[in-house]
Design a protein around this motif. Structure first.
Motif, PDB file in Angstrom:
ATOM      1  N   TYR A 181      -4.748   3.307   3.451  1.00 37.37           N
ATOM      2  CA  TYR A 181      -3.379   3.296   2.946  1.00 37.37           C
ATOM      3  C   TYR A 181      -2.571   4.434   3.561  1.00 37.37           C
ATOM      4  O   TYR A 181      -1.411   4.275   3.931  1.00 37.37           O
ATOM      5  N   PRO A 222       0.809  -1.225   0.000  1.00 36.99           N
ATOM      6  CA  PRO A 222       0.000   0.000   0.000  1.00 36.99           C
ATOM      7  C   PRO A 222       0.840   1.273   0.000  1.00 36.99           C
ATOM      8  O   PRO A 222       0.444   2.286  -0.571  1.00 36.99           O
ATOM      9  N   LEU A 263       0.534   4.095  -2.817  1.00 29.92           N
ATOM     10  CA  LEU A 263       0.202   5.474  -2.458  1.00 29.92           C
ATOM     11  C   LEU A 263       1.255   6.446  -3.000  1.00 29.92           C
ATOM     12  O   LEU A 263       0.940   7.501  -3.547  1.00 29.92           O
TER      13      LEU A 263
END
Ligand code: ZN
Ligand code: ZN
Length: 152
Positions: free
Chosen positions: A138, A86, A90
Motif C-alpha cells: 500500500y 489502498p 493507508l
C-alpha cells in the motif's frame, strides 16, 4: 499543461494547513471549531451571518509549505473509499487515530516520505521478519501515486 502541484500554506490565523491559490493567497476556509476562539463571520447584505469563515481566508500564508508525501496522504484521509482504495485506507490508518488518541495531522508524524513511512511501519512491527507485508505494498502504491500527482 502539466499536472498542478497543490501547494499548501500555514494559515496565519487558525494555523491549519490550507491550500494556496495560484495568486499566492490562501483558499477560503472555515474556521475550525474552537470554543475559546473569536467569532469570525461573513455578513451578507441582509445582516445574516451565513458562514463562519476563517479570518485567514484570502490572506498570504504565514509559511508556504512544499507538498510532501505526508501532506498529500493526509489529504486522502477524509475520503470514503477506504475499502477499495489502498491510498485512502493507508491515509486513514496513519492519520485517523482511534477513540483513545486524537486525530493527527502531517505535522504530528515523524515521517514525510513514502520511504520513511515504510521504515516506520517496519519499526512498529508491520513487516514480516526480514520481508514486507501487504501494508508495505500500500505504501509503495501510494508513493507512486504521489510521485505522479506532483509530476514526478
Ligand atoms: Zn485559517
Ligand atoms: Zn516493507
Amino acid at each position: 499543461m502539466t499536472a498542478t502541484i497543490t501547494t499548501t500554506g500555514l494559515c496565519p490565523v487558525c494555523e491549519e494547513t490550507i491550500r494556496i491559490r495560484n495568486n499566492g493567497t490562501l483558499y477560503r476556509h472555515e474556521q475550525p471549531y474552537d470554543p475559546d476562539g473569536p467569532i469570525v463571520g461573513t455578513i451578507t447584505d441582509g445582516g445574516v451571518v451565513w458562514h463562519t469563515q476563517c479570518g485567514g481566508s484570502g490572506r498570504k500564508p504565514a509559511v508556504a509549505l512544499p507538498m510532501t508525501f505526508a501532506r498529500w496522504l493526509h489529504g486522502h484521509a477524509a475520503r470514503r473509499d477506504a475499502h477499495e482504495n489502498p491510498v485512502t485506507y493507508l491515509a486513514q490508518r496513519m492519520f485517523r487515530g482511534c477513540s483513545y488518541s486524537p486525530r493527527s495531522g502531517p505535522a504530528d508524524v515523524d515521517w514525510s516520505t513514502a520511504g520513511e513511512l515504510h521504515e516506520v511501519l517496519h519499526r512498529e512491527g508491520f513487516g514480516r521478519e526480514g520481508g514486507c507485508d501487504w501494508l508495505c505494498g500500500y505504501v509503495e502504491q501510494a508513493g507512486e501515486d504521489f510521485a505522479r500527482s506532483v509530476g514526478g
